[in-house]
Design a protein around this motif. Structure first.
Motif, PDB file in Angstrom:
ATOM      1  N   SER A 111       9.482  -6.778  -1.265  1.00 33.13           N
ATOM      2  CA  SER A 111       9.478  -5.403  -1.767  1.00 33.13           C
ATOM      3  C   SER A 111       8.844  -5.326  -3.153  1.00 33.13           C
ATOM      4  CB  SER A 111      10.903  -4.848  -1.808  1.00 33.13           C
ATOM      5  OG  SER A 111      10.936  -3.563  -2.381  1.00 33.13           O
ATOM      6  N   GLN A 112       9.231  -6.216  -4.043  1.00 34.23           N
ATOM      7  CA  GLN A 112       8.667  -6.200  -5.389  1.00 34.23           C
ATOM      8  C   GLN A 112       7.173  -6.527  -5.374  1.00 34.23           C
ATOM      9  OE1 GLN A 112      10.229  -5.230  -8.189  1.00 34.23           O
ATOM     10  NE2 GLN A 112      12.020  -4.761  -6.915  1.00 34.23           N
ATOM     11  N   LEU A 113       6.795  -7.467  -4.542  1.00 33.28           N
ATOM     12  CA  LEU A 113       5.380  -7.827  -4.441  1.00 33.28           C
ATOM     13  C   LEU A 113       4.562  -6.660  -3.884  1.00 33.28           C
ATOM     14  CD1 LEU A 113       3.219 -10.011  -4.738  1.00 33.28           C
ATOM     15  CD2 LEU A 113       3.791 -10.776  -2.423  1.00 33.28           C
ATOM     16  N   ALA A 114       5.111  -5.938  -2.930  1.00 30.28           N
ATOM     17  CA  ALA A 114       4.407  -4.787  -2.359  1.00 30.28           C
ATOM     18  C   ALA A 114       4.208  -3.688  -3.403  1.00 30.28           C
ATOM     19  CB  ALA A 114       5.174  -4.247  -1.156  1.00 30.28           C
ATOM     20  N   GLN A 115       5.196  -3.468  -4.246  1.00 27.74           N
ATOM     21  CA  GLN A 115       5.071  -2.433  -5.279  1.00 27.74           C
ATOM     22  C   GLN A 115       3.973  -2.767  -6.280  1.00 27.74           C
ATOM     23  OE1 GLN A 115       8.913  -1.360  -7.011  1.00 27.74           O
ATOM     24  NE2 GLN A 115       9.945  -1.918  -5.108  1.00 27.74           N
ATOM     25  N   THR A 116       3.972  -3.991  -6.766  1.00 29.09           N
ATOM     26  CA  THR A 116       2.958  -4.373  -7.746  1.00 29.09           C
ATOM     27  C   THR A 116       1.556  -4.395  -7.133  1.00 29.09           C
ATOM     28  OG1 THR A 116       3.406  -6.716  -7.265  1.00 29.09           O
ATOM     29  CG2 THR A 116       4.603  -5.703  -9.093  1.00 29.09           C
ATOM     30  N   THR A 117       1.458  -4.856  -5.902  1.00 27.43           N
ATOM     31  CA  THR A 117       0.150  -4.888  -5.237  1.00 27.43           C
ATOM     32  C   THR A 117      -0.371  -3.481  -4.989  1.00 27.43           C
ATOM     33  OG1 THR A 117       0.771  -6.968  -4.138  1.00 27.43           O
ATOM     34  CG2 THR A 117      -1.105  -5.766  -3.246  1.00 27.43           C
ATOM     35  N   LEU A 118       0.518  -2.566  -4.624  1.00 28.77           N
ATOM     36  CA  LEU A 118       0.113  -1.176  -4.399  1.00 28.77           C
ATOM     37  C   LEU A 118      -0.471  -0.570  -5.670  1.00 28.77           C
ATOM     38  CD1 LEU A 118       0.160   1.213  -2.345  1.00 28.77           C
ATOM     39  CD2 LEU A 118       2.396   1.812  -3.300  1.00 28.77           C
ATOM     40  N   ARG A 119       0.183  -0.805  -6.810  1.00 32.68           N
ATOM     41  CA  ARG A 119      -0.325  -0.254  -8.066  1.00 32.68           C
ATOM     42  C   ARG A 119      -1.654  -0.891  -8.465  1.00 32.68           C
ATOM     43  NH1 ARG A 119       5.224  -0.638  -9.628  1.00 32.68           N
ATOM     44  NH2 ARG A 119       4.763  -2.587 -10.711  1.00 32.68           N
ATOM     45  N   SER A 120      -1.767  -2.194  -8.320  1.00 36.98           N
ATOM     46  CA  SER A 120      -2.986  -2.872  -8.771  1.00 36.98           C
ATOM     47  C   SER A 120      -4.188  -2.529  -7.905  1.00 36.98           C
ATOM     48  CB  SER A 120      -2.764  -4.391  -8.774  1.00 36.98           C
ATOM     49  OG  SER A 120      -2.502  -4.857  -7.457  1.00 36.98           O
ATOM     50  N   GLY A 157       6.577 -18.056   4.534  1.00 32.37           N
ATOM     51  CA  GLY A 157       6.737 -18.011   5.990  1.00 32.37           C
ATOM     52  C   GLY A 157       6.793 -16.597   6.538  1.00 32.37           C
ATOM     53  N   ILE A 158       6.143 -15.662   5.858  1.00 30.79           N
ATOM     54  CA  ILE A 158       6.184 -14.251   6.245  1.00 30.79           C
ATOM     55  C   ILE A 158       4.789 -13.805   6.629  1.00 30.79           C
ATOM     56  CG2 ILE A 158       6.568 -11.894   5.387  1.00 30.79           C
ATOM     57  CD1 ILE A 158       8.791 -13.027   3.649  1.00 30.79           C
ATOM     58  N   LYS A 159       4.695 -13.024   7.704  1.00 36.35           N
ATOM     59  CA  LYS A 159       3.444 -12.455   8.171  1.00 36.35           C
ATOM     60  C   LYS A 159       3.502 -10.939   8.002  1.00 36.35           C
ATOM     61  CE  LYS A 159      -0.477 -11.932  10.348  1.00 36.35           C
ATOM     62  NZ  LYS A 159      -1.762 -12.348   9.710  1.00 36.35           N
ATOM     63  N   VAL A 160       2.607 -10.406   7.158  1.00 34.02           N
ATOM     64  CA  VAL A 160       2.530  -8.964   6.945  1.00 34.02           C
ATOM     65  C   VAL A 160       1.630  -8.383   8.030  1.00 34.02           C
ATOM     66  CG1 VAL A 160       1.856  -7.123   5.368  1.00 34.02           C
ATOM     67  CG2 VAL A 160       2.889  -9.219   4.478  1.00 34.02           C
ATOM     68  N   ALA A 161       2.203  -7.582   8.904  1.00 28.56           N
ATOM     69  CA  ALA A 161       1.459  -7.039  10.042  1.00 28.56           C
ATOM     70  C   ALA A 161       0.658  -5.803   9.683  1.00 28.56           C
ATOM     71  CB  ALA A 161       2.422  -6.721  11.190  1.00 28.56           C
ATOM     72  N   GLN A 170      -2.844  -5.005   2.766  1.00 27.14           N
ATOM     73  CA  GLN A 170      -2.261  -5.893   3.784  1.00 27.14           C
ATOM     74  C   GLN A 170      -2.784  -7.323   3.637  1.00 27.14           C
ATOM     75  OE1 GLN A 170      -4.089  -7.018   6.824  1.00 27.14           O
ATOM     76  NE2 GLN A 170      -2.306  -8.208   7.463  1.00 27.14           N
ATOM     77  N   GLU A 171      -4.086  -7.470   3.381  1.00 25.72           N
ATOM     78  CA  GLU A 171      -4.655  -8.818   3.236  1.00 25.72           C
ATOM     79  C   GLU A 171      -4.095  -9.526   2.008  1.00 25.72           C
ATOM     80  OE1 GLU A 171      -8.824  -8.264   3.164  1.00 25.72           O
ATOM     81  OE2 GLU A 171      -9.002  -7.746   5.294  1.00 25.72           O
ATOM     82  N   ILE A 172      -3.942  -8.811   0.910  1.00 29.74           N
ATOM     83  CA  ILE A 172      -3.401  -9.433  -0.311  1.00 29.74           C
ATOM     84  C   ILE A 172      -1.952  -9.848  -0.104  1.00 29.74           C
ATOM     85  CG2 ILE A 172      -2.804  -9.008  -2.726  1.00 29.74           C
ATOM     86  CD1 ILE A 172      -5.233  -7.160  -2.879  1.00 29.74           C
ATOM     87  N   LEU A 173      -1.146  -8.971   0.464  1.00 31.46           N
ATOM     88  CA  LEU A 173       0.264  -9.305   0.692  1.00 31.46           C
ATOM     89  C   LEU A 173       0.409 -10.455   1.680  1.00 31.46           C
ATOM     90  CD1 LEU A 173       1.916  -5.756   0.874  1.00 31.46           C
ATOM     91  CD2 LEU A 173       2.124  -7.435  -0.954  1.00 31.46           C
ATOM     92  N   ASP A 174      -0.384 -10.444   2.733  1.00 26.96           N
ATOM     93  CA  ASP A 174      -0.290 -11.496   3.742  1.00 26.96           C
ATOM     94  C   ASP A 174      -0.639 -12.852   3.142  1.00 26.96           C
ATOM     95  OD1 ASP A 174       0.140 -12.462   6.364  1.00 26.96           O
ATOM     96  OD2 ASP A 174      -2.012 -12.483   6.720  1.00 26.96           O
ATOM     97  N   HIS A 175      -1.624 -12.861   2.260  1.00 28.56           N
ATOM     98  CA  HIS A 175      -2.011 -14.130   1.628  1.00 28.56           C
ATOM     99  C   HIS A 175      -0.920 -14.641   0.686  1.00 28.56           C
ATOM    100  CE1 HIS A 175      -4.554 -17.182  -0.177  1.00 28.56           C
ATOM    101  NE2 HIS A 175      -4.281 -16.695  -1.372  1.00 28.56           N
TER     102      HIS A 175
END
Length: 265
Positions: free
Chosen positions: A110-119, A152-156, A141-146
């Protein structure tokens, strides 16, 4: 009753031991087993037997999880402040990494998604945020998945839900859209005038090659005017027609009179 008390305690102890020994994992669950604190494997689904007080397990759900990314304040590349929220779909594909590599993979994602969304959104203009959501979704999606691969998480999928704009900016966008429509309308009018002028030039060239066509055009115009209820009709006389009378008069003036003498006039 006192005589049966030891048996009751023994039965309760046996039930407690069996409860801590036997575990059942559903099809979508996996058990990360630790033996004396050391990772000893991933088990499941089905029946799992543990050594009481020696082995412990952590349940991990392998189904696709939905995470609502809270609204974030984003300043676009053209200095427009907007509020953007999104929804994230991901699942655990390696249960051992999701437990060992990160303390709480839900909170971390969740925290990673928030920061990635802003950047990511901060690198684009407001028009791109509104018109190119599919591209922005793929980039996030590509940034979060990487970055979550080590957990061990796959962002679909990532979907931007809302882009909230200030009311003053909405009015400015409306004025800009109206100006753009007016500009396109003027361009279309100018292109129409240009095409009409080109066609008139072509028509004039064709008429110049065939003077008889000009005569027919005059007659057609006269017929159109005569069909209307006008009190006065102005009939344009072709120049060629007048030239014929002029030439005839000149020939008559220059012709010799009786006895072969030219008219002194």
């Amino acid at each position: 009753m006192i005589a049966y008390t030891p048996y009751i305690v023994l039965i309760a102890l046996v039930v407690l031991i069996l409860a801590s020994t036997i575990r059942i994992m559903r099809e979508y669950e996996r058990a990360v087993v630790f033996t004396l604190g050391r990772f000893s494997g991933v088990k499941g689904p089905g029946l799992i037997l543990l050594i009481p007080f020696v082995q412990q397990l952590v349940r991990v759900d392998l189904r696709t999880l939905v995470l609502d990314v809270p609204s974030q304040d984003v300043i676009s590349r053209d200095n427009v402040s907007v509020k953007v929220n999104a929804v994230l779909y991901f699942r655990v594909i390696e249960a051992d990494k999701a437990v060992i590599e990160v303390e709480n993979f839900m909170a971390a994602t969740s925290q990673l998604a928030q920061t990635t969304l802003r950047s990511v959104l901060g690198k684009h203009d407001l028009d791109e945020m509104l018109a190119e959501r599919d591209k922005l979704n793929r980039d996030i999606q590509e940034i979060l998945d990487h970055q979550t691969d080590a957990w061990g998480i796959k962002v679909a999928n990532v979907e931007i839900k809302h882009v909230d704009i200030d009311e003053s900016m909405v009015r400015a966008i409306a004025r800009q859209a109206e100006a753009e429509r007016n500009r396109r309308a003027r361009i279309i009018d100018a292109e129409g005038e240009q095409q009409a002028a080109e066609k008139l030039v072509e028509a004039a060239t064709s008429l110049a090659r065939a003077p008889e066509a000009m005569q027919l055009r005059y007659l057609s115009t006269l017929q159109s005017i005569a069909g209307e209820r006008n009190s006065t009709i102005v009939f344009p006389i072709p120049v060629d027609f007048l030239r014929q009378f002029t030439n005839a008069a000149s020939l008559q003036n220059n012709s010799p009179g009786p006895g072969g003498v030219r008219d002194p006039k």
